[in-house]
Design an enzyme around this catalytic site. Structure first.
Site, mmCIF file in Angstrom:
data_model
loop_
_atom_site.group_PDB
_atom_site.id
_atom_site.type_symbol
_atom_site.label_atom_id
_atom_site.label_comp_id
_atom_site.label_asym_id
_atom_site.label_seq_id
_atom_site.Cartn_x
_atom_site.Cartn_y
_atom_site.Cartn_z
ATOM 1 C CG ASP A 328 -2.036 -76.217 60.888
ATOM 2 O OD1 ASP A 328 -2.022 -75.000 61.134
ATOM 3 O OD2 ASP A 328 -3.043 -76.936 61.059
ATOM 4 C CG ASP A 521 -5.699 -80.207 60.244
ATOM 5 O OD1 ASP A 521 -5.201 -79.060 60.162
ATOM 6 O OD2 ASP A 521 -6.500 -80.542 61.131
ATOM 7 C CG ASP A 525 -2.638 -76.307 56.867
ATOM 8 O OD1 ASP A 525 -1.924 -75.335 57.159
ATOM 9 O OD2 ASP A 525 -3.327 -76.925 57.701
#
Length: 625
Positions: A328, A521, A525
């Site tokens: 990410d 995080d 996700d």
């Protein structure tokens, strides 16, 4: 209560081991010098006492398991072998088997205790005390004790610890851990505020809607207590191997006692019984069933000591084989701070220098993260002049400085105020903040998130470790994601993704990769963290849902911990296989020697307990990472 019990057990075992050691070595000395008063009856009592002190628990465990149908285990083998040794008058050898096994158990328990302490220390880093509104003002209370309905006060820069509802005034939050969007979000009174949101511009009041023990983080604390029970493939193999291996060696020992009577002209029962006892002692799988789980537990402890929490020993094996890493962007590769990478101004109602001074003055009076980044980049010293600022939620700033009206914001703000934006700026999407004076376009600032300082070095280290492909999957705008890919020299990047888009791309990559890891995080996700071969979450900035979905949690958000975790996994795996080969190699050698009469019980003790001690010592090395 648990600590005092553990201490009591440790002290009892310690004194039992010390007492037995004294009796054994004193008995050996008395035997060696053939002391006259050390008669047969006293000698038997002396060694039986030593045997009882350290061997009773092993014998009792064998009996308990026998009644439960568990015949073939290390306790049964040691009890059977030592009873045979006592029958043959080999008292010292029988005591030595039990003594060295107990010493090995103590070393193992000590190593496990240290590993557990590392994990406990990691988990104890829970939320700090919160400030609550009270009839008489404010009070402090640990997050774990805050009840539903209480109102918590958060100051700028603090992270929301418990889910709740915003009270009072509208406020700005960094919600990137949930949405993946780097731009701050304005939240109105009465709307939900999630744990993990970062307060930006003012002190706020949040009414709690979920207690600490209902949070995902609390569930993680419970999960860690059973982390070691999630067996690796190596552990499961060894347990299955021991269940097959043990009955085979018992039958082999029985054949070793009685088969020679059918094949030899001269048969000595006690000679072949002794060889069978040697065979049984050697065959005890202690080195395998003790040192291999200890190796994995040591890996878990070593990871915890470095701020890396693994939810099971099996993930040490998975980490060791990772060849594809997906990341990410916001909060994972970036610091959730902004920096100005480029400034471009035109001539107009004011000169470029006058625009810079004006923008610096306006930005210096704003607490917005982008304004602060602009002020830091311009750095004109003290701001001059009186300024009246109106913050337009989600769009930017409208400010009056002297007789001039400044606009500092995104496309929507400028268009709403009638500013004509150059066509080429449309291609830059939202990665810029425009400046206008009295309705005239004056230029822009290129705004980017600040890349974590360790990001490039981490990716380089991952390539050195054999990670062949690195990608970014982000919900942020494609232009920002592509800029990040170029800056970090990564293989591919995809922006503007919804959670289902990330899942689709991850499933595609899994088909061509050996072992895939995803690092994130945010709430968005969580699905990909679950689907990846190993999901890695940022624990400090990450949402509870992401932390719960992940298999590995980096406590301090440092990217450097990712290659470290892979290194721990690989070292653990190497140590475990060293133990397997050492134990099986020595045992097979001494088994052959024992069956042929070339090894005594003392060699058998070394092959069993000695190798177990060596394997345990080897396993402990992993904690030094």
């Amino acid at each position: 209560m648990g600590k005092s019990r553990d201490l009591r057990v440790f002290l009892i075992t310690y004194w039992a081991t010390l007492t037995c050691s004294f009796l054994l070595f004193a008995g050996l000395l008395l035997d060696y010098f053939e002391v006259s008063w050390f008669v047969a009856e006293l000698r038997l009592f002396w060694y039986l006492l030593a045997y009882f002190i350290v061997g009773k628990d092993v014998v009792l465990s064998a009996i308990k398991l026998l009644f439960k149908g568990g015949v073939f285990n290390e306790f049964f083998l040691m009890s059977l072998a030592t009873f045979g040794a006592l029958y043959l008058g080999e008292y010292a050898e029988a005591v030595a088997v039990m003594l060295f096994y107990t010493v090995g158990e103590q070393i193992q328990h000590r190593a496990v205790h240290r590993a557990r302490k590392n994990i406990k220390d990691l988990l104890d880093q829970g939320p700090e005390e919160l400030t609550l509104l009270h009839d008489e003002g404010t009070i402090s209370k640990p997050a774990k004790q805050v009840s539903i309905g209480e109102t918590v006060v958060y100051r700028p820069g603090e992270k929301v610890a418990l889910d709740g509802i915003l009270m009072g005034e509208e406020a700005a939050f960094d919600t990137s851990s949930s949405t993946g969007e780097s731009m701050p979000k304005r939240i109105s009174p009465g709307d939900s505020v999630s744990a993990g949101f970062l307060v930006l511009d003012k002190s706020i009041h949040v009414e709690v809607t979920h207690k600490w023990d209902e949070s995902a983080t609390a569930k993680i604390v419970k999960m860690v207590e059973t982390a070691a029970e999630r067996k690796s493939k190596s552990q499961r193999f060894i347990r299955a191997f021991a269940r097959v291996y043990t009955p085979i060696v018992v039958m082999a020992a029985i054949c070793l006692v009685f088969l020679p009577s059918l094949l030899l002209d001269y048969y000595d029962f006690e000679l072949w019984l002794y060889r069978a006892m040697v065979f049984l002692v050697i065959s005890c799988p202690c080195a395998l069933v003790i040192s291999i789980p200890l190796g994995y537990f040591g890996g878990l402890g070593a990871a915890a000591k470095n701020g890396i929490f693994l939810k099971g020993a099996n993930y040490l094996d998975v980490l060791a084989k990772v060849d594809t890493m997906l990341f990410d962007k916001t909060g994972t590769l970036t610091e959730k701070k902004f920096e100005i990478s480029h400034i471009s101004f035109n001539e107009g109602p004011l000169s470029s220098e006058e625009v810079e001074k004006g923008v610096f003055t306006i930005a210096s009076h704003s607490s917005h993260p982008i304004s602060q980044a602009i002020a830091k980049r311009l750095d004109k010293g003290n701001s001059d002049g009186k300024v009246g600022i109106t913050e337009v939620a989600g769009l930017g700033l409208r400010a009056t400085l002297g007789e001039k009206v400044f606009l500092l914001g995104n496309t929507k703000l400028l268009q709403r105020e009638g500013v004509t934006i150059p066509e080429h700026m449309e291609l830059k999407e939202n990665s810029w903040t425009g400046v206008a004076v009295d309705g005239v376009w004056m230029g822009y600032f290129s705004v980017n998130e600040k890349i974590k300082k360790e990001a490039f070095a981490t990716l380089l280290k991952l390539r050195e470790l054999g990670v062949q492909k690195s990608m970014i999957l982000s919900g942020d705008s494609p232009s920002k994601v592509e800029w990040m890919r170029n800056a970090l020299e990564m293989d591919q990047a995809f922006g503007g993704l919804l959670p289902e888009d990330k899942l689709r791309l991850l499933e595609k990559e899994k088909k061509t990769s050996k072992t895939l890891a995803y690092v994130g995080d945010g709430i968005n996700d969580a699905p990909v963290l679950t689907l990846a071969d190993v999901g890695i979450a940022m624990g400090q900035s990450g949402t509870d849902i992401a932390v719960e979905a992940a298999d590995v949690v980096i406590q301090d958000d440092s990217l450097e911990k990712i290659p470290l975790a892979i290194g721990i996994g690989r070292k653990t795996r190497v140590i475990v296989w060293q133990n397997i080969l050492l134990a099986l190699g020595v045992k097979l050698l001494v088994l052959a020697l024992g069956a042929s009469g070339m090894a005594s019980l003392w060699e058998a003790i070394f092959a069993d307990v000695g190798v177990a001690l060596l394997a345990i010592g080897n396993s402990i090395r992993v904690k030094n990472i």
